[in-house]
Design an enzyme around this catalytic site. Structure first.
Site, PDB file in Angstrom:
ATOM      1  CD  GLU A   1     -27.853  18.575  21.764  1.00  0.00           C
ATOM      2  OE1 GLU A   1     -28.248  19.766  22.003  1.00  0.00           O
ATOM      3  OE2 GLU A   1     -27.523  17.860  22.210  1.00  0.00           O
TER       4      GLU A   1
ATOM      5  CB  ALA B   1     -33.006  26.586  25.828  1.00  0.00           C
ATOM      6  CG  MET B   2     -30.914  23.195  20.260  1.00  0.00           C
ATOM      7  SD  MET B   2     -30.102  22.029  21.234  1.00  0.00           S
ATOM      8  CE  MET B   2     -28.460  22.208  20.195  1.00  0.00           C
ATOM      9  CD  GLU B   3     -26.522  23.340  22.753  1.00  0.00           C
ATOM     10  OE1 GLU B   3     -27.408  23.207  23.167  1.00  0.00           O
ATOM     11  OE2 GLU B   3     -25.882  22.190  22.587  1.00  0.00           O
ATOM     12  CG  ASN B   4     -30.240  25.686  17.521  1.00  0.00           C
ATOM     13  OD1 ASN B   4     -30.016  24.379  17.551  1.00  0.00           O
ATOM     14  ND2 ASN B   4     -31.307  26.225  17.979  1.00  0.00           N
TER      15      ASN B   4
ATOM     16  CG  HIS C   1     -27.156  25.188  30.132  1.00  0.00           C
ATOM     17  ND1 HIS C   1     -26.470  24.298  30.940  1.00  0.00           N
ATOM     18  CD2 HIS C   1     -27.485  24.565  28.829  1.00  0.00           C
ATOM     19  CE1 HIS C   1     -26.446  23.123  30.081  1.00  0.00           C
ATOM     20  NE2 HIS C   1     -27.205  23.153  28.953  1.00  0.00           N
ATOM     21  CD  GLU C   2     -29.511  26.051  26.299  1.00  0.00           C
ATOM     22  OE1 GLU C   2     -28.728  25.610  25.108  1.00  0.00           O
ATOM     23  OE2 GLU C   2     -30.161  25.466  27.053  1.00  0.00           O
TER      24      GLU C   2
ATOM     25  CG  HIS D   1     -24.246  24.621  25.214  1.00  0.00           C
ATOM     26  ND1 HIS D   1     -23.517  23.615  25.699  1.00  0.00           N
ATOM     27  CD2 HIS D   1     -25.424  24.176  25.666  1.00  0.00           C
ATOM     28  CE1 HIS D   1     -24.238  22.609  26.167  1.00  0.00           C
ATOM     29  NE2 HIS D   1     -25.393  22.951  26.449  1.00  0.00           N
TER      30      HIS D   1
ATOM     31  CD  GLU E   1     -26.001  19.556  27.139  1.00  0.00           C
ATOM     32  OE1 GLU E   1     -26.040  20.384  27.873  1.00  0.00           O
ATOM     33  OE2 GLU E   1     -26.180  19.697  25.964  1.00  0.00           O
TER      34      GLU E   1
HETATM   35  N1  TRP Z   1     -28.571  21.193  24.118  1.00  0.00           N
HETATM   36  C1  TRP Z   1     -29.846  21.240  24.604  1.00  0.00           C
HETATM   37  C2  TRP Z   1     -29.453  21.749  26.086  1.00  0.00           C
HETATM   38  O1  TRP Z   1     -29.082  22.886  26.172  1.00  0.00           O
HETATM   39  C3  TRP Z   1     -30.584  19.894  25.027  1.00  0.00           C
HETATM   40  C4  TRP Z   1     -31.721  19.869  23.945  1.00  0.00           C
HETATM   41  C5  TRP Z   1     -32.598  20.854  23.772  1.00  0.00           C
HETATM   42  C6  TRP Z   1     -32.065  18.660  23.406  1.00  0.00           C
HETATM   43  N2  TRP Z   1     -33.752  20.408  23.051  1.00  0.00           N
HETATM   44  C7  TRP Z   1     -33.361  18.913  22.823  1.00  0.00           C
HETATM   45  C8  TRP Z   1     -31.894  17.414  23.743  1.00  0.00           C
HETATM   46  C9  TRP Z   1     -34.005  18.044  22.096  1.00  0.00           C
HETATM   47  C10 TRP Z   1     -32.613  16.320  23.146  1.00  0.00           C
HETATM   48  C11 TRP Z   1     -33.592  16.785  22.146  1.00  0.00           C
HETATM   49  O2  TRP Z   1     -29.098  21.170  27.101  1.00  0.00           O
HETATM   50 ZN    ZN Z   2     -26.917  21.996  27.263  1.00  0.00          ZN
END
Ligand code: TRP
Ligand code: ZN
Length: 868
Positions: free
Chosen positions: A122, A263-266, A298-299, A302, A321
């Site tokens: 993302e 963090a990232m919600e993959n 949060h993640e 998502h 978001e």
């Molecule tokens: N979607 C992520 C969140 O939970 C945001 C995010 C994580 C992101 N890593 C990133 C956005 C790197 C841009 C680039 O909010």
């Molecule tokens: Zn998010």
């Protein structure tokens, strides 16, 4: 990097994709500097047309293209991707590319974090892995086969379920993953490395067992427990409050050290900045524990709001978001203190979010024009976005809101949706006309509500006149009236609430403010009341009402809405600051207002008040929020007033601070809300006691603490108050924690935000510290980000040395990590409230950056707007 002028993308220009991709089979052969990726996709033309297939791709070495298994050279490589002109109606496309994860310092796409491989896709990172339709409205079923050295990378992870694995004779092994849910490329993830794994399981409401796995660096297993507890609590909360169940058989979280964001919600495989996973009593503060709970939540949330229903295009980012922040805020509030959560979120809105609204990057929660999408992961999209959802919740009530959420998710499950779709579902489920409310999505800036009142004693009528006005912002001159929920109550002089009566019947607390000017009449009001306005911070606006000190003291003492009690104290402080500013031009410290001292005294003596709320009420707003009270102000003078108030309160109430300290000592450390509240109050008291010169107490706490919250509070108290022992504590802390970057970040941050002329030189020295590195975003934020963003007095030094330091860091990060550079530039572009001399100095620095030969799109967008 750009040679040509970066292009602006407009929301209005959205077009559906010319092609769909139904499945993508990835084969990734991992090597540090020559990873090979084979991407086989089934592609289908969308409708009747003869447009070419234009795939996105960046920093890729193209090795092979084949259509239906036959190699082809019928393509063009452009600066931004690959164009195939005459493709069949439906076909299988094979693309082979080579990439270098080891050289990837931008931490976007596939990169190395320490010894592990990981991805961040993302918003547009997948195009750095292979040529693809890298846009969120193209949803495909992914299957991923990873091959890597078995000794170095025993764990090979991707989205979905593991469906196969094997070993080769050359010491490499492979794992095959299959994700049953179609998803956009930004939710793809791949991780390879050697980890310790914390395993657990969760049984869903309908009885399915889900395997839970948290992957951490070797030796850190004992620090993953709180993350696991938080994950299970999140899963249970989403079932109970929103009736949403998890949908795969496995949920994995990997903690990495190098990460641009939180963090990232993959799908099925979250990747986390380690700071939002790892915690134990010795290394994490109470706030770290709360942050972990919040980000894990949060993640996880998502998975429904973001993954099952995703965004049609990136202009809709707040659709996932804002809604997911609202959900994590509700989660934290249901598990902990609702009021304290509200207060902390409001501090963010009133400080940095209002500043963003007033600066050159002002944008609506659904932006209209974007150069670099990474620049729009903002406080406005996230935090103000959540406030917009919260207003809907206030207008509709919990039940209708949940019906609307359920309708939205069911109607768009498996699809890419828009903010309009969301509001339509909310409107249908509740029967409410939300047409004017929708303006919140398209209008930027902070509305100002000005309230005046009139009391008619003879008729026992009380009339409120409410005016709304949104000042113009750089992106938008014309502003329209918004639909603003204004929650209020009326109090008698004795502090008793009145039943609200209008047109002969009792009415609810929420007024629908719709027009530029509107009147609200209340009947059967026996005497002139005190209005409690904007209860719970019912809208993200600035409120003007001419409260007297007595009215504010009354609300602070008696209001049933705890947020208003806190807010009354804030308003009293703000009043003092504004009143003192004229006076403060003189060098001697201003006198402390009596009303403020008495309110503080009453709070400290009130045994019935919740301790966590007390701690918040006794904490002054930071300098950043105070800046927002003025059109223009000399930051040094403002800082002097701020310090004077703090010192005055420390001295005037000394015995009460001692009492509060002594009354709130906690026995052996426990992570438990009651104890956290005690520590919060005790440590607020300690901060004032440090200012009052109680060095022995501060020393004692530092040396006897059995937890990081107390250790840091003591060290912070000593450094902020300039106590002699502060330097020794810093040295001792470094000695104890030099091996642990996450812990040392507190030490970097504290020194970067220390008062005094020597701070800048200290920051420069610390950049040479063995634990500091410009390639680790956490370190950069802790040292450089804190100095520029949270030490306004030293950053805005009159000799410009603070600006020069930031510029030199930005020049380097512009190449290595444009995303981090762009976040760091914020304090340099929000200069509208500063004096002319400083504005001129800043402009000259920005012009220097603008002239860099390879300025990234990220910095270009912000700096060009700031200079416009
Ligand atoms: N979607 C992520 C969140 O939970 C945001 C995010 C994580 C992101 N890593 C990133 C956005 C790197 C841009 C680039 O909010
Ligand atoms: Zn998010």
């Amino acid at each position: 990097m750009t040679q040509t002028k970066p292009q602006v993308q407009y929301r209005d220009d959205y077009q559906p994709p010319h092609y769909w991709i139904d499945t993508l089979d990835l084969d990734v052969q991992l090597h540090d500097s020559a990873t090979e990726v084979v991407a086989i996709s089934r592609i289908r033309r969308n409708g009747e047309h003869s447009e070419p297939l234009e795939l996105d791709g960046e920093q890729l070495e193209l090795l092979q293209v084949a259509i239906n298994g036959v190699d082809t050279s019928q393509y063009q490589q452009t600066g931004s991707g690959l164009v195939l002109s005459q493709v069949p109606q439906e076909f299988v496309l094979t693309i082979r590319t080579r990439i270098s994860p080891a050289a990837n310092t931008a931490l976007e796409g596939l990169y190395k974090s320490g010894n592990a491989f990981c991805t961040q896709c993302e918003a547009q990172g997948f195009r750095r892995i292979t040529y693809y339709l890298d846009r969120p409205d193209v949803l495909a079923r992914f299957s991923t086969r990873i091959t890597a050295d078995a000794g170095l990378y025993p764990y090979l992870l991707s989205n979905g379920n593991r469906v196969g694995q094997g070993r080769f004779d050359d010491g490499r092994h492979w794992v095959q993953w299959q994700d049953p849910f179609p998803k956009p490329a930004y939710l793809f993830a791949l991780v390879a490395g050697d980890f310790d794994v914390l395993r657990d399981s969760f049984t869903t409401h309908s009885g399915r067992a889900v395997a839970l796995e948290i992957y951490v660096d070797k030796g850190n297993l004992h620090r993953a427990g709180h993350a696991m507890d938080s994950l299970k609590a999140s899963m249970a909360w989403d079932e109970q409050r929103c009736h949403l169940e998890y949908d795969l058989d496995i949920y994995m979280i990997v903690a990495v050290d190098f990460f641009n964001m939180g963090a990232m919600e993959n799908k099925g495989l979250n990747v986390f900045n380690a700071k939002f996973v790892l915690a134990d009593a010795h290394t994490a503060t109470d706030n770290d524990y709360l942050d972990i709970e919040r980000v894990i939540g949060h993640e996880y949330f998502h998975n429904w709001t973001g993954n099952r229903v995703t965004c049609r295009d990136w202009f809709q980012l707040s659709l996932k978001e804002g809604l997911t922040v609202f959900r994590d805020q509700e989660f934290s509030s249901d598990l902990g203190s609702r009021t304290v959560n509200r207060i902390r979120n409001v501090r963010i809105i009133r400080g940095p979010q209002f500043a963003e609204d007033a600066g050159p990057m002002a944008h609506p929660i659904r932006p209209d024009a974007v150069i670099e999408m990474n620049n729009f992961y903002t406080l406005t999209v996230y935090e103000k976005g959540s406030e917009v959802i919260r207003m809907l919740h206030t207008l509709l009530g919990e039940q209708a809101f949940q019906r609307g959420l359920a309708l939205y998710l069911q109607r768009h499950d498996g699809e890419a949706a828009t903010c309009d779709d969301f509001v339509a579902a909310m409107s249908e489920a509740s029967g409410r006309d939300l047409s004017r409310f929708k303006r919140w999505y398209g209008q930027s800036g902070t509305p100002v509500l000005t309230v005046t009142d009139d009391y008619d004693a003879a008729r026992e009528r009380y009339t409120l006149t409410v005016r709304q006005h949104t000042p113009a912002t750089l992106d938008q001159q014309e502003k329209l009236p918004l639909h603003i929920p204004l929650s209020l109550a009326l109090y008698t002089a004795q502090g008793e609430p009145l039943t609200l009566m209008a047109e002969g019947r009792s009415v609810g607390p929420v007024l629908d403010v719709m027009e530029a000017e509107q009147q609200f009449v209340f009947e059967q009001v026996p005497s002139r009341p005190t209005p409690a306005l904007l209860q719970g911070f019912s809208a993200p606006v600035k409120l003007n009402y001419g409260y007297t000190d007595e009215q504010l003291a009354l609300l602070a003492r008696c209001c049933l809405d705890e947020f208003v009690r806190w807010d009354a104290v804030q308003m009293l402080i703000n009043k003092s600051v504004v009143a003192h500013l004229a006076q403060a031009q003189r060098p001697e410290a201003p006198a402390l207002p009596r009303a403020l001292v008495e309110v503080f005294r009453a709070i400290l003596e009130d045994a019935s008040l919740d301790r966590a709320l007390k701690a918040e009420m006794l904490t002054l707003p930071d300098l950043g929020s105070l800046l927002e009270l003025f059109e223009r102000v000399d930051i040094d003078v403002l800082a002097r007033v701020h310090e004077g108030l703090q010192q005055g309160l420390a001295d005037a109430l000394h015995p009460l601070w001692q009492q509060a300290y002594a009354d709130n000592l906690t026995p052996a450390y426990r992570i438990e809300h009651q104890d956290m509240a005690r520590r919060a109050l005790k440590n607020v008291a300690l901060g004032y006691l440090a200012l009052a010169g109680d060095e022995a107490l501060v020393q004692q706490q530092y040396h006897q603490a059995d937890n990081m919250t107390d250790t840091l509070a003591a060290m912070k108290g000593a450094v902020r108050a300039g106590l002699e022992g502060g330097q020794a504590m810093l040295a001792d802390f470094e000695n104890r924690w030099r091996h642990d970057g996450l812990v040392l970040d507190n030490w970097f941050r504290l020194q970067a935000t220390a008062p005094g002329e020597g701070t800048l030189e200290r920051v420069k020295d610390l950049m040479q510290h063995p634990t500091f590195s410009l390639s680790n975003p956490n370190r950069v934020r802790a040292l450089i980000g804190a100095f520029a963003g949270a030490n306004p007095v030293q950053f805005h030094r009159r000799d410009g040395a603070g600006y020069d330091l930031l510029v030199s860091v930005l020049e380097q990060l512009n190449h290595s990590n444009p995303q981090v550079a762009s976040r760091l530039v914020t304090p340099l572009i929000q200069f509208a409230r500063l004096d002319d001399t400083r504005q001129a100095m800043i402009r000259s620095r920005l012009q220097r950056l603008m002239a860099l030969p390879e300025l990234s799109r990220d910095l270009f967008e912000k700096i060009s707007k700031a200079l416009a």
